[in-house]
Each structure stands twice: as C-alpha cells, then as structure tokens.
Write an enzyme that holds these catalytic residues in place. Structure first.
Site, PDB file in Angstrom:
ATOM      1  N   GLY A 138      18.138   3.256   8.264  1.00 42.14           N
ATOM      2  CA  GLY A 138      19.399   4.001   8.306  1.00 42.14           C
ATOM      3  C   GLY A 138      20.637   3.119   8.226  1.00 42.14           C
ATOM      4  O   GLY A 138      20.688   2.139   7.471  1.00 42.14           O
ATOM      5  N   ILE A 139      21.641   3.479   9.016  1.00 41.52           N
ATOM      6  CA  ILE A 139      22.945   2.807   8.941  1.00 41.52           C
ATOM      7  C   ILE A 139      22.836   1.362   9.429  1.00 41.52           C
ATOM      8  O   ILE A 139      23.439   0.454   8.846  1.00 41.52           O
ATOM      9  CB  ILE A 139      23.992   3.584   9.768  1.00 41.52           C
ATOM     10  CG1 ILE A 139      24.164   5.006   9.212  1.00 41.52           C
ATOM     11  CG2 ILE A 139      25.321   2.846   9.765  1.00 41.52           C
ATOM     12  CD1 ILE A 139      25.042   5.916  10.064  1.00 41.52           C
TER      13      ILE A 139
ATOM     14  N   TYR B 107      24.152  14.051  23.491  1.00 37.21           N
ATOM     15  CA  TYR B 107      24.521  13.126  22.406  1.00 37.21           C
ATOM     16  C   TYR B 107      26.040  12.984  22.320  1.00 37.21           C
ATOM     17  O   TYR B 107      26.576  11.869  22.272  1.00 37.21           O
ATOM     18  CB  TYR B 107      23.958  13.648  21.082  1.00 37.21           C
ATOM     19  CG  TYR B 107      24.240  12.752  19.890  1.00 37.21           C
ATOM     20  CD1 TYR B 107      23.599  11.532  19.741  1.00 37.21           C
ATOM     21  CD2 TYR B 107      25.161  13.143  18.912  1.00 37.21           C
ATOM     22  CE1 TYR B 107      23.862  10.715  18.641  1.00 37.21           C
ATOM     23  CE2 TYR B 107      25.423  12.329  17.808  1.00 37.21           C
ATOM     24  CZ  TYR B 107      24.769  11.118  17.681  1.00 37.21           C
ATOM     25  OH  TYR B 107      25.030  10.311  16.598  1.00 37.21           O
TER      26      TYR B 107
ATOM     27  N   VAL C  41      16.627  -1.001  23.659  1.00 36.97           N
ATOM     28  CA  VAL C  41      17.967  -1.294  24.194  1.00 36.97           C
ATOM     29  C   VAL C  41      18.244  -0.552  25.503  1.00 36.97           C
ATOM     30  O   VAL C  41      19.183  -0.905  26.218  1.00 36.97           O
ATOM     31  CB  VAL C  41      19.092  -0.986  23.167  1.00 36.97           C
ATOM     32  CG1 VAL C  41      18.982  -1.873  21.938  1.00 36.97           C
ATOM     33  CG2 VAL C  41      19.133   0.489  22.796  1.00 36.97           C
TER      34      VAL C  41
ATOM     35  N   ASP D 270      15.234  -3.874  16.922  1.00 39.22           N
ATOM     36  CA  ASP D 270      14.907  -2.443  16.840  1.00 39.22           C
ATOM     37  C   ASP D 270      13.671  -2.176  17.702  1.00 39.22           C
ATOM     38  O   ASP D 270      12.807  -3.036  17.848  1.00 39.22           O
ATOM     39  CB  ASP D 270      14.625  -2.038  15.383  1.00 39.22           C
ATOM     40  CG  ASP D 270      14.801  -0.537  15.150  1.00 39.22           C
ATOM     41  OD1 ASP D 270      15.776  -0.159  14.469  1.00 39.22           O
ATOM     42  OD2 ASP D 270      13.979   0.254  15.670  1.00 39.22           O
TER      43      ASP D 270
HETATM   44  N1  LIG Z   1      23.588   9.423  10.414  1.00 38.74           N
HETATM   45  C1  LIG Z   1      24.722   9.973  10.802  1.00 38.74           C
HETATM   46  O1  LIG Z   1      25.217  10.912  10.176  1.00 38.74           O
HETATM   47  C2  LIG Z   1      25.438   9.474  12.017  1.00 38.74           C
HETATM   48  C3  LIG Z   1      26.638  10.106  12.384  1.00 38.74           C
HETATM   49  C4  LIG Z   1      27.328   9.644  13.484  1.00 38.74           C
HETATM   50  C5  LIG Z   1      26.846   8.573  14.220  1.00 38.74           C
HETATM   51  N2  LIG Z   1      25.676   7.982  13.873  1.00 38.74           N
HETATM   52  C6  LIG Z   1      25.223   6.859  14.685  1.00 38.74           C
HETATM   53  O2  LIG Z   1      24.934   5.763  13.844  1.00 38.74           O
HETATM   54  C7  LIG Z   1      23.873   4.998  14.420  1.00 38.74           C
HETATM   55  C8  LIG Z   1      22.759   4.835  13.394  1.00 38.74           C
HETATM   56  O3  LIG Z   1      22.288   6.140  13.049  1.00 38.74           O
HETATM   57  P1  LIG Z   1      21.240   6.431  11.901  1.00 38.74           P
HETATM   58  O4  LIG Z   1      21.630   7.693  11.295  1.00 38.74           O
HETATM   59  O5  LIG Z   1      21.034   5.234  11.075  1.00 38.74           O
HETATM   60  O6  LIG Z   1      19.937   6.710  12.808  1.00 38.74           O
HETATM   61  P2  LIG Z   1      18.380   6.443  12.530  1.00 38.74           P
HETATM   62  O7  LIG Z   1      17.628   7.313  13.468  1.00 38.74           O
HETATM   63  O8  LIG Z   1      18.100   6.571  11.084  1.00 38.74           O
HETATM   64  O9  LIG Z   1      18.210   4.906  12.970  1.00 38.74           O
HETATM   65  C9  LIG Z   1      18.361   4.549  14.327  1.00 38.74           C
HETATM   66  C10 LIG Z   1      17.604   3.264  14.578  1.00 38.74           C
HETATM   67  O10 LIG Z   1      17.730   2.965  15.989  1.00 38.74           O
HETATM   68  C11 LIG Z   1      16.454   2.565  16.476  1.00 38.74           C
HETATM   69  N3  LIG Z   1      16.346   2.859  17.912  1.00 38.74           N
HETATM   70  C12 LIG Z   1      16.253   4.065  18.501  1.00 38.74           C
HETATM   71  N4  LIG Z   1      16.112   3.935  19.826  1.00 38.74           N
HETATM   72  C13 LIG Z   1      16.121   2.598  20.084  1.00 38.74           C
HETATM   73  C14 LIG Z   1      15.993   1.827  21.258  1.00 38.74           C
HETATM   74  N5  LIG Z   1      15.831   2.424  22.467  1.00 38.74           N
HETATM   75  N6  LIG Z   1      16.056   0.490  21.168  1.00 38.74           N
HETATM   76  C15 LIG Z   1      16.202  -0.128  19.949  1.00 38.74           C
HETATM   77  N7  LIG Z   1      16.295   0.555  18.801  1.00 38.74           N
HETATM   78  C16 LIG Z   1      16.269   1.913  18.862  1.00 38.74           C
HETATM   79  C17 LIG Z   1      15.454   3.396  15.659  1.00 38.74           C
HETATM   80  O11 LIG Z   1      14.145   2.827  15.686  1.00 38.74           O
HETATM   81  C18 LIG Z   1      16.104   3.373  14.280  1.00 38.74           C
HETATM   82  O12 LIG Z   1      15.684   2.257  13.526  1.00 38.74           O
HETATM   83  C19 LIG Z   1      23.417   5.752  15.668  1.00 38.74           C
HETATM   84  O13 LIG Z   1      24.044   5.194  16.801  1.00 38.74           O
HETATM   85  C20 LIG Z   1      23.945   7.148  15.426  1.00 38.74           C
HETATM   86  O14 LIG Z   1      24.154   7.861  16.624  1.00 38.74           O
HETATM   87  C21 LIG Z   1      24.956   8.408  12.784  1.00 38.74           C
END
Ligand SMILES: NC(=O)c1ccc[n+]([C@@H]2O[C@H](COP(=O)([O-])OP(=O)(O)OC[C@H]3O[C@@H](n4cnc5c(N)ncnc54)[C@H](O)[C@@H]3O)[C@@H](O)[C@H]2O)c1
Length: 273
Positions: free
Chosen positions: A18-19, A169, A65, A38
């Site tokens: 992801g991001i 959240y 984390v 991760d």
């Molecule tokens: N995708 C969106 O539209 C969006 C919007 C607003 C905010 N965000 C924020 O951006 C960030 C990335 O989001 P994303 O969409 O890529 O999410 P995603 O679920 O695709 O990726 C999240 C990553 O975090 C890791 N992770 C989860 N719990 C963990 C832990 N306890 N310890 C270590 N790693 C852990 C997962 O394994 C995964 O690789 C997040 O904080 C999310 O809340 C995303």
C-alpha cells in the site's frame, strides 16, 4: 520535485504494501537506505527485494508497532546496523468499519494500539536516537540552520471529522494530529520536524476492505462506497499511493525544514481545513 535523500537512513512502518510501500520506494529512489518495518514478514521481504534492486540497503524488519518493546528493540537493531536514523514515516495502520453500537473493547484496543500507540512509541524510540545525533553546540545555542531529523505520521481525512461506522479509526487518526503537534513542540529544540498527512481515498488493500464493509452496510454492491466518496472529491478521482508518497517526500526534504507540527490533506480537495 527532484529531491535527494542520499546518505539518509529511513524507517518506514507499514511498508510491506500500500501507501507505506510507495513511500519506501520513493525515498529509496531518492537515494535513502530504507528499513522495511511491517508486521507481515512476507510482504516486508517482497518490498525489501524491490528496494535492493534500486541499489539501496533495505532490510526487512518484522515488528508489531502496537508493542513498544518490539518497537524499541527493532530501532536498536537499526542503529546497530546503520549507526543513525534520519527519517521515520509511520504508515502502519489498521482500519475497521463497524456500527458504533457493535464496537467491542477488543476492536477499540486493536485500532487504537496499532494506529495511535504505535505512532507515539515509534516516534519516541526514533527521536531518542535523532536527539543523540544533534551536535551539542546546536543544542547549547538552541538554533540551527538545518533539520536533524524528519518524522511524518499518517492521519486520515477520517481524523478531520467523526465517522458513524469508523469511530475507533477516526478517533485514532484525530489523535495522531494531536500527537504530531505535541511531538513537534517537544522536538523543536533539536530541530527535528514532525508533520502528518491525511490521505483521502487511495485504493490499497485497506480501502478495498473498507469499500466492501461500507457497501454492505449501505446495502449496495461492492464499489458503491468508493464511488460515493469519489463523487464528492473536487479533483474527481481517487488518489494514488504515489500522491501520498510525494507529499511525504516533500515533508522529508530540506524544502520543508521550516514546516513542523502541520497536517497536510492529500485528498483531491475533499477536506479543506
Ligand atoms: N488507503 C487510504 O485510502 C488511506 C486513507 C487515509 C489514511 N490512510 C492511512 O495510510 C496508512 C497506510 O494505509 P494503506 O492504505 O496503505 O493500508 P494497508 O492496509 O494497505 O497497509 C498497511 C500496512 O501496515 C501494516 N501493519 C498493520 N498493522 C501493523 C502493526 N501492528 N505493526 C506493523 N505493521 C502493521 C500491514 O501489514 C500493511 O503492510 C495507514 O495508516 C492508513 O490508516 C490510508
């Protein structure tokens, strides 16, 4: 923006996919060595392979984390290997879409421990190291011409307002705006910048799950929740992981040395404050 991160050591949590992964690729493309932190060992190792192909050092570091002890020992390993940490990006996060009346104590703890506590103790562990890297004369003078560390946290547009089916959240993401400001103040004497970004809708595994859950609650087929959001985005499209990574790269660059305690929306204009 063509920014060099040559010689910098970055830790990016949640960079298995992801991001966070887009952020890791962006920093590594700019020359940084990137620690792929991760909870998912397998995806972390996949990201690591892609970063190694760019010619960077990029160890995968499995870590939960939500555990302050695991975070500290991971950061200790990074310092033992690299000798320093210049950049921390806290992208690890978990979302949940559930009606308020159904949220359990376990749900709450999982979301808040990962998103909020995880962000706080990753910042603390890294800041302890960054402070050690500030020359004593800079601390004594209380001023510096440059930054001695960059921290970027992930909030969300859900942190800007309440959410009827994402209470935990949204609360965790609102609190990230607050801890970003507190850490920015606490670390300002050391010229360490702390900022946050609020992505809008960016299709990643997280948003795909949110879309399925929200569409079900709406009584609509999958895809409808995302479509309903996008209809309200002034720029009329979803975001790309690279859109968020670009904003993070800017906040990690010297161009942002005079910016701290700020939270930047990266959402196509969805929120305007
Ligand atoms: N995708 C969106 O539209 C969006 C919007 C607003 C905010 N965000 C924020 O951006 C960030 C990335 O989001 P994303 O969409 O890529 O999410 P995603 O679920 O695709 O990726 C999240 C990553 O975090 C890791 N992770 C989860 N719990 C963990 C832990 N306890 N310890 C270590 N790693 C852990 C997962 O394994 C995964 O690789 C997040 O904080 C999310 O809340 C995303």
């Amino acid at each position: 923006m063509d920014v060099s991160f040559a010689g910098k050591v970055a830790v990016v949590t949640g960079s298995g996919q992801g991001i966070g992964k887009a952020v890791a690729l962006r920093l590594a493309s700019g020359g940084a060595d990137v620690v792929v932190a991760d909870i998912n060992r397998q995806t972390a190792e996949q990201t690591s392979v892609e970063l190694l192909a760019l010619g960077r050092r990029a160890p995968a570091q499995p870590v939960d984390v939500a555990s302050a002890a695991q975070v500290q020992s991971m950061m200790d390993r990074v310092v033992a290997e690299f000798g320093r940490i210049d950049i921390l990006v806290n992208a690890a996060g978990v979302a949940q879409t559930k009606p308020f009346l159904e949220i359990t104590e376990q749900d709450w703890d999982r979301i808040v421990d990962t998103n909020l506590k995880g962000t706080v103790f990753c910042m603390q562990a890294v800041a302890r190291q960054m402070v050690r890297q500030v020359p004593q004369e800079v601390i004594a003078q209380g001023r510096a011409e440059c930054s001695y560390g960059k921290i970027v946290n992930f909030s969300s547009i859900s942190g800007r307002r309440g959410r009827s089916v994402q209470m935990a959240y949204a609360a965790s993401k609102a609190a990230i705006i607050s801890v970003t400001q507190s850490a920015a103040l606490a670390l300002s004497p050391y010229n360490i910048n702390v900022n946050a970004v609020c992505p809008g809708v960016i299709p990643t595994p997280m948003w795909e799950q949110i879309d399925r859950d929200r569409s079900r609650i709406m009584g609509a087929p999958p895809g409808e929740a995302m479509k309903a959001f996008v209809d309200k985005v002034p720029l009329q499209r979803v975001g790309r992981p690279e859109d968020a990574a670009g904003a993070v790269a800017f906040l990690c660059s010297t161009d942002a040395d005079y910016i701290t305690g700020q939270t930047l929306n990266v959402d196509g204009g969805f929120e305007m404050d």
